[in-house]
Write a protein that holds these residues in place. Sequence first.
Motif, PDB file in Angstrom:
ATOM      1  N   CYS A  41     -20.375  -0.282  14.439  1.00  0.00           N
ATOM      2  CA  CYS A  41     -19.985   1.133  14.478  1.00  0.00           C
ATOM      3  C   CYS A  41     -21.125   2.040  14.920  1.00  0.00           C
ATOM      4  CB  CYS A  41     -19.466   1.578  13.115  1.00  0.00           C
ATOM      5  SG  CYS A  41     -18.056   0.631  12.569  1.00  0.00           S
TER       6      CYS A  41
ATOM      7  N   ARG B  17      -7.868   7.783  -0.663  1.00  0.00           N
ATOM      8  CA  ARG B  17      -9.079   6.952  -0.689  1.00  0.00           C
ATOM      9  C   ARG B  17      -9.818   6.917   0.640  1.00  0.00           C
ATOM     10  NH1 ARG B  17     -10.535   7.370  -5.219  1.00  0.00           N
ATOM     11  NH2 ARG B  17     -11.929   5.554  -5.149  1.00  0.00           N
TER      12      ARG B  17
ATOM     13  N   TRP C  83      -2.127   6.511  -1.384  1.00  0.00           N
ATOM     14  CA  TRP C  83      -3.386   5.811  -1.655  1.00  0.00           C
ATOM     15  C   TRP C  83      -4.309   5.913  -0.442  1.00  0.00           C
ATOM     16  CZ3 TRP C  83      -6.938   2.346  -0.009  1.00  0.00           C
ATOM     17  CH2 TRP C  83      -7.842   1.853  -0.958  1.00  0.00           C
TER      18      TRP C  83
ATOM     19  N   GLY D  54     -23.053   1.309  10.622  1.00  0.00           N
ATOM     20  CA  GLY D  54     -22.156   0.189  10.902  1.00  0.00           C
ATOM     21  C   GLY D  54     -22.685  -1.143  10.416  1.00  0.00           C
ATOM     22  N   SER D  55     -21.898  -2.153  10.701  1.00  0.00           N
ATOM     23  CA  SER D  55     -22.262  -3.523  10.330  1.00  0.00           C
ATOM     24  C   SER D  55     -23.635  -3.859  10.894  1.00  0.00           C
ATOM     25  CB  SER D  55     -21.184  -4.465  10.873  1.00  0.00           C
ATOM     26  OG  SER D  55     -21.635  -5.795  10.828  1.00  0.00           O
TER      27      SER D  55
ATOM     28  N   THR E 286       0.860  -1.184   0.000  1.00  0.00           N
ATOM     29  CA  THR E 286       0.000   0.000   0.000  1.00  0.00           C
ATOM     30  C   THR E 286       0.897   1.235   0.000  1.00  0.00           C
ATOM     31  OG1 THR E 286      -1.916   1.034   1.062  1.00  0.00           O
ATOM     32  CG2 THR E 286      -0.205   0.191   2.540  1.00  0.00           C
TER      33      THR E 286
ATOM     34  N   ARG F  20     -14.288  10.310   2.436  1.00  0.00           N
ATOM     35  CA  ARG F  20     -15.111  10.455   1.222  1.00  0.00           C
ATOM     36  C   ARG F  20     -16.585  10.201   1.538  1.00  0.00           C
ATOM     37  NH1 ARG F  20     -13.889   6.857  -3.002  1.00  0.00           N
ATOM     38  NH2 ARG F  20     -12.865   5.455  -1.545  1.00  0.00           N
TER      39      ARG F  20
ATOM     40  N   ARG G 297      -4.774  -5.651   2.661  1.00  0.00           N
ATOM     41  CA  ARG G 297      -4.624  -4.196   2.545  1.00  0.00           C
ATOM     42  C   ARG G 297      -5.956  -3.463   2.407  1.00  0.00           C
ATOM     43  NH1 ARG G 297      -2.394  -2.923  -3.575  1.00  0.00           N
ATOM     44  NH2 ARG G 297      -4.166  -3.834  -4.696  1.00  0.00           N
TER      45      ARG G 297
ATOM     46  N   ASN H  13     -14.593   6.997   6.655  1.00  0.00           N
ATOM     47  CA  ASN H  13     -13.870   7.349   5.440  1.00  0.00           C
ATOM     48  C   ASN H  13     -14.225   8.802   5.111  1.00  0.00           C
ATOM     49  OD1 ASN H  13     -13.233   7.751   2.629  1.00  0.00           O
ATOM     50  ND2 ASN H  13     -13.149   5.531   2.386  1.00  0.00           N
TER      51      ASN H  13
ATOM     52  N   MET I 211     -14.956  -7.511   4.502  1.00  0.00           N
ATOM     53  CA  MET I 211     -15.767  -6.354   4.090  1.00  0.00           C
ATOM     54  C   MET I 211     -15.859  -6.233   2.586  1.00  0.00           C
ATOM     55  SD  MET I 211     -15.241  -2.362   5.119  1.00  0.00           S
ATOM     56  CE  MET I 211     -13.874  -2.081   4.023  1.00  0.00           C
TER      57      MET I 211
ATOM     58  N   GLY J 239     -16.028  -3.554   0.396  1.00  0.00           N
ATOM     59  CA  GLY J 239     -15.771  -2.120   0.591  1.00  0.00           C
ATOM     60  C   GLY J 239     -16.685  -1.190  -0.165  1.00  0.00           C
TER      61      GLY J 239
ATOM     62  N   ASN K 238     -10.954   4.355  11.623  1.00  0.00           N
ATOM     63  CA  ASN K 238     -12.303   3.959  12.031  1.00  0.00           C
ATOM     64  C   ASN K 238     -12.203   3.182  13.341  1.00  0.00           C
ATOM     65  OD1 ASN K 238     -14.780   2.742  12.388  1.00  0.00           O
ATOM     66  ND2 ASN K 238     -14.988   2.034  10.261  1.00  0.00           N
TER      67      ASN K 238
HETATM   68  N1  ACO Z   1      -3.530   0.257  -0.852  1.00  0.00           N
HETATM   69  C1  ACO Z   1      -3.397   0.277  -2.206  1.00  0.00           C
HETATM   70  N2  ACO Z   1      -4.353  -0.187  -3.027  1.00  0.00           N
HETATM   71  C2  ACO Z   1      -5.465  -0.686  -2.471  1.00  0.00           C
HETATM   72  C3  ACO Z   1      -5.659  -0.729  -1.075  1.00  0.00           C
HETATM   73  C4  ACO Z   1      -4.631  -0.230  -0.272  1.00  0.00           C
HETATM   74  N3  ACO Z   1      -4.716  -0.232   1.065  1.00  0.00           N
HETATM   75  N4  ACO Z   1      -6.862  -1.272  -0.815  1.00  0.00           N
HETATM   76  C5  ACO Z   1      -7.418  -1.560  -2.008  1.00  0.00           C
HETATM   77  N5  ACO Z   1      -6.568  -1.221  -3.002  1.00  0.00           N
HETATM   78  C6  ACO Z   1      -6.767  -1.364  -4.435  1.00  0.00           C
HETATM   79  C7  ACO Z   1      -7.754  -2.455  -4.757  1.00  0.00           C
HETATM   80  O1  ACO Z   1      -7.096  -3.718  -4.765  1.00  0.00           O
HETATM   81  C8  ACO Z   1      -8.222  -2.046  -6.126  1.00  0.00           C
HETATM   82  O2  ACO Z   1      -7.267  -2.424  -7.067  1.00  0.00           O
HETATM   83  P1  ACO Z   1      -7.725  -3.015  -8.502  1.00  0.00           P
HETATM   84  O3  ACO Z   1      -8.485  -1.904  -9.147  1.00  0.00           O
HETATM   85  O4  ACO Z   1      -6.441  -3.345  -9.140  1.00  0.00           O
HETATM   86  O5  ACO Z   1      -8.590  -4.192  -8.170  1.00  0.00           O
HETATM   87  C9  ACO Z   1      -8.222  -0.501  -6.051  1.00  0.00           C
HETATM   88  O6  ACO Z   1      -7.356  -0.189  -4.936  1.00  0.00           O
HETATM   89  C10 ACO Z   1      -9.563   0.086  -5.797  1.00  0.00           C
HETATM   90  O7  ACO Z   1     -10.200  -0.645  -4.759  1.00  0.00           O
HETATM   91  P2  ACO Z   1     -11.646  -0.291  -4.255  1.00  0.00           P
HETATM   92  O8  ACO Z   1     -12.055  -1.265  -3.199  1.00  0.00           O
HETATM   93  O9  ACO Z   1     -12.548  -0.097  -5.419  1.00  0.00           O
HETATM   94  O10 ACO Z   1     -11.339   1.135  -3.596  1.00  0.00           O
HETATM   95  P3  ACO Z   1     -12.356   2.138  -2.977  1.00  0.00           P
HETATM   96  O11 ACO Z   1     -12.161   3.444  -3.581  1.00  0.00           O
HETATM   97  O12 ACO Z   1     -13.766   1.592  -2.884  1.00  0.00           O
HETATM   98  O13 ACO Z   1     -11.814   2.262  -1.478  1.00  0.00           O
HETATM   99  C11 ACO Z   1     -12.353   1.498   0.724  1.00  0.00           C
HETATM  100  C12 ACO Z   1     -11.812   1.135  -0.640  1.00  0.00           C
HETATM  101  C13 ACO Z   1     -11.450   2.556   1.331  1.00  0.00           C
HETATM  102  C14 ACO Z   1     -12.374   0.270   1.604  1.00  0.00           C
HETATM  103  C15 ACO Z   1     -13.763   2.075   0.564  1.00  0.00           C
HETATM  104  O14 ACO Z   1     -14.544   1.230  -0.230  1.00  0.00           O
HETATM  105  C16 ACO Z   1     -14.475   2.278   1.884  1.00  0.00           C
HETATM  106  O15 ACO Z   1     -14.107   3.117   2.704  1.00  0.00           O
HETATM  107  N6  ACO Z   1     -15.586   1.534   2.110  1.00  0.00           N
HETATM  108  C17 ACO Z   1     -16.398   1.706   3.283  1.00  0.00           C
HETATM  109  C18 ACO Z   1     -15.731   1.120   4.450  1.00  0.00           C
HETATM  110  C19 ACO Z   1     -16.504   1.343   5.699  1.00  0.00           C
HETATM  111  O16 ACO Z   1     -17.219   2.312   5.856  1.00  0.00           O
HETATM  112  N7  ACO Z   1     -16.318   0.422   6.610  1.00  0.00           N
HETATM  113  C20 ACO Z   1     -16.802   0.561   7.924  1.00  0.00           C
HETATM  114  C21 ACO Z   1     -18.182   0.086   8.105  1.00  0.00           C
HETATM  115  S1  ACO Z   1     -18.615   0.379   9.728  1.00  0.00           S
HETATM  116  C22 ACO Z   1     -18.376  -0.989  10.731  1.00  0.00           C
HETATM  117  O17 ACO Z   1     -19.340  -1.538  11.176  1.00  0.00           O
HETATM  118  C23 ACO Z   1     -17.011  -1.445  11.064  1.00  0.00           C
END
Ligand code: ACO
Length: 325
Positions: free
Chosen positions: A112, A36, A32, A313-314, A28, A257, A151, A255, A215, A217, A282
Amino acid sequence: MRAKIIGTGSYAPETILTNQELEKRIDTSHAWIVERTGVYARHIVAKDEATSDLAVKAGERALKSAGIAPDDLDLIIVGTTTPDMLFPSTACLVQHRLMATSAAAFDLSAACSGFVYALSVGEQFILSGKSKTALIIGADVMSRFVDWTDRTTAVLFGDGAGAVVLASTSGTSGIVSTHLHAEGALWNLIAIPGGGSANPPSEKMLIEKCNTIKMKGSETFKSAVRTLEEVARETLQSNQLAPSDIAYVVPHQANIRIIKAVAERLGIEMDRVVVNLDQYGNTSAASIPLALDEAVRDGRIAEGKIILLLAFGSGLTWGSTLIRW
Ligand code: ACO
């Protein structure tokens, strides 16, 4: 009569894990993660620290700021999905450590959204007259349930605890309304599928890492934006308020975003949104009370202001608390 927050407190463990350190462990980059997610660093528990340790420290600070002795508490609720043990509840461990011997104590599991759910339950105890003074804590140690080789989740989470003391008041300040929702059909968007009665600890379960966070994502992201906007609008509408009436929104810190998308849809500028996920990641149920405590201590949240807590949250679970401070 209303339930009023008369003190806040929070605690995060001393050890800080930066993006630069994560870069050395997994594929990572700092760029990034910041672009993100908005996260720069997260706090991680020491080897001998557990959820109850963080909850006790946050609880002590909230009691101190409220000027309340542990003896005066008649209720402790801990919102957590990372309890010290399956049972007894973390709330009972907290009750013992605080020596709050008159308090009933239980945990509430809403991931969450745990703090906002627990606050709503605490409010009902106060409004019914069953409780006079309640300690509501959100605490989670996500780092023990993260797959540090994945990651897509390892960069997101951190550990922490936040707490508030609730008491009854006859004035106009206090909790104005709470709104709770769930959509169990979407349970598998984010889950720790192993370690419970459906998939108890076993060698196979550990090899498959079912004891860690799984997750989807981008679906989770979309659900968070949709539900947070919906519950904010529901809350405003049922209290005949406009977005401009809200002094501060304190959203779940998952996040940047997600937070920006919700604020934009509601027409609320980011300088009216409390954000601290850059330094904590988080922290699940701790995220809202940690941010709330920070904004109370630095004076942003002050008497008379209208505050909107927004949780997701979940579960899925989501909800809101509208407060006149
Ligand atoms: N570093 C570098 N690259 C990464 C990483 C990382 N840490 N993680 C993912 N990537 C890559 C992926 O492999 C993917 O590569 P590919 O296109 O070659 O397949 C690319 O980055 C894009 O991945 P996406 O999953 O589409 O990225 P996204 O912009 O959706 O961001 C994230 C991912 C940050 C997880 C986002 O989807 C998110 O925040 N989701 C919500 C999470 C959330 O709110 N969780 C908490 C819920 S609450 C609870 O109850 C705990």
